[in-house]
Design a protein around this motif. Structure first.
Motif, PDB file in Angstrom:
ATOM      1  N   ASP A  13       2.384  -1.009   0.857  1.00 32.97           N
ATOM      2  CA  ASP A  13       1.875  -0.223  -0.275  1.00 32.97           C
ATOM      3  C   ASP A  13       1.288  -1.141  -1.343  1.00 32.97           C
ATOM      4  N   ASP A  34       0.430   7.378  -2.330  1.00 34.45           N
ATOM      5  CA  ASP A  34       0.329   8.824  -2.123  1.00 34.45           C
ATOM      6  C   ASP A  34       1.720   9.412  -1.921  1.00 34.45           C
ATOM      7  N   ALA A  35       1.916  10.633  -2.419  1.00 36.34           N
ATOM      8  CA  ALA A  35       3.185  11.357  -2.271  1.00 36.34           C
ATOM      9  C   ALA A  35       4.362  10.570  -2.839  1.00 36.34           C
ATOM     10  N   TYR A  36       4.102   9.808  -3.893  1.00 41.38           N
ATOM     11  CA  TYR A  36       5.169   9.005  -4.507  1.00 41.38           C
ATOM     12  C   TYR A  36       6.198   9.897  -5.191  1.00 41.38           C
TER      13      TYR A  36
END
Length: 385
Positions: A287, A16-18
């Protein structure tokens, strides 16, 4: 001849939010470790450490007492075993064989960071010398379908090995690497052509299919390391780890190959892990575990990790790799990156028997069952999951 396998991109699968914070420039011309867990010690600190830190040079035991054993692999027998198979060639080199799909004679054969040379360095003239021989010759290998390269350092990307392997395969082999390494591979003089090489960024994934053999998913995942084969190109190419998954069935076995990686920078040479460090550990492994775990098998580095004040940001101690084992949610992890070459830096500080001792001692201290949760294998030995 062009490779007879086919490569198709997998759907994007990223945290997420990479953001590509590891890129320097757009398009990138260099790369960086984007986490507080990494700190570049710098050339001045490294130079001072090499000449000022107390040395602990211990010769490689002439009788090989305490070193890994070497056995010749029986690839015909290995091919008949059911499951995902990992055969250690030494250092960070492995042959991975996936299970044969229904109606197929064999699974896919993938080499990870293959190195057969006696010396790893520019032109084979300088650099660390192998003190444990490979368990077989390149010609004795089974047919190879793919090669995954974690980064361009000489002990992981060896020109002579790839030249011989590509000739053995008559060009019918795929190479997978991170950004920037394609030009290294095609420039080795190994007759590797651009259409054989797939260059990938972190979190890119592909399915590789070979007619009559099967398919496998390969995903390029982060690592905390550096790159460069010459002083003028430090960090000019990307480094990575790899996820390999049997893709024929939803429940296919999964393997994580950490390549060469650090876990957390520590300040003191008496610190071997991140537990008391002022820096947080690298978040990439959690991750990876969240997105792709749990893994049936992980291959993690446990050697060439001293002195810690200089190498901890880019080389894991055995204790660090126990944390990687947990972060990626591996059911079983095997130690690597030891027992084959002495690191150019760590040779003066790290006895070659220390990684094994610390890996087992650390595992037992954390309540992990040796040989079940974590362990080792002989050079030429095969782990089946």
């Amino acid at each position: 001849m062009p490779p007879t396998s086919f490569v198709n991109a997998l759907p994007p699968h990223k945290p997420d939010a990479y953001t590509p914070a590891h890129h320097i420039g757009n398009p990138p011309t260099a790369f960086t470790n984007p986490w507080p867990s990494y700190q570049n010690s710098g050339l001045v600190s490294a130079f001072r450490a090499r000449f000022n830190l107390p040395k602990n040079f211990v010769p490689v035991p002439a009788d090989r007492l305490g070193l890994v054993q070497v056995r010749k692999p029986d690839f015909d027998s290995i091919a008949t075993q059911k499951g995902l198979k990992s055969t250690w060639i030494g250092h960070a080199s492995f042959l991975i064989s996936t299970a044969a799909e229904a109606g197929k004679e064999r699974g896919m054969n993938i080499l990870l960071d293959p190195v057969w040379s006696d010396r790893v360095g520019p032109y084979g003239m300088v650099g660390p010398v192998r003190f444990t021989p490979p368990p077989c010759t390149i010609d004795e290998l089974p047919e190879i379908d793919a090669v995954c390269i974690s980064h361009d350092h000489y002990d992981h990307l060896d020109a002579d090995t790839l030249r011989k392997l590509n000739a053995k395969q008559k060009g019918d082999v795929r190479f997978f690497c991170a950004l920037g390494v394609k030009s290294v591979l095609t420039g080795l003089g190994a007759d590797i052509h651009a259409d054989q090489v797939e260059e990938m960024d972190w979190w890119d994934g592909v399915t590789v299919t070979k007619q009559g053999t099967g398919s496998v998913d390969i995903v390029c995942t982060p690592a905390q390391h550096r790159s460069g084969r010459a002083p003028w190109n430090i960090d000019g190419t990307l480094w990575c780890s790899w996820v390999i998954k049997e893709s024929a069935e939803p429940g296919g076995k999964k393997l994580f190959f950490a390549g060469d990686t650090g876990y957390c920078h520590v300040l003191s040479n008496d610190q071997y892990s991140h537990h008391d460090a002022p820096h947080p550990p690298c978040p990439a492994f959690r991750d990876i575990g969240t997105l792709y775990g749990p893994f049936d098998l992980a291959l993690v580095p446990v050697g060439c990790f001293k002195p810690r004040s200089i190498l901890s940001g880019q080389h894991s101690s055995p204790e660090d790799s126990l944390s990687i084992h947990r972060d990626v949610r591996s059911k079983k992890s095997i130690g690597m990156h030891f027992g084959t070459f002495r690191g150019a830096f760590s040779a003066s500080f790290e006895p070659v028997t220390e990684p094994v001792e610390r890996w087992r001692k650390g595992a037992e201290a954390e309540g992990l069952e040796w040989g079940v949760d974590v362990g080792l294998c002989d050079v030429g030995g095969t782990v089946v999951v």
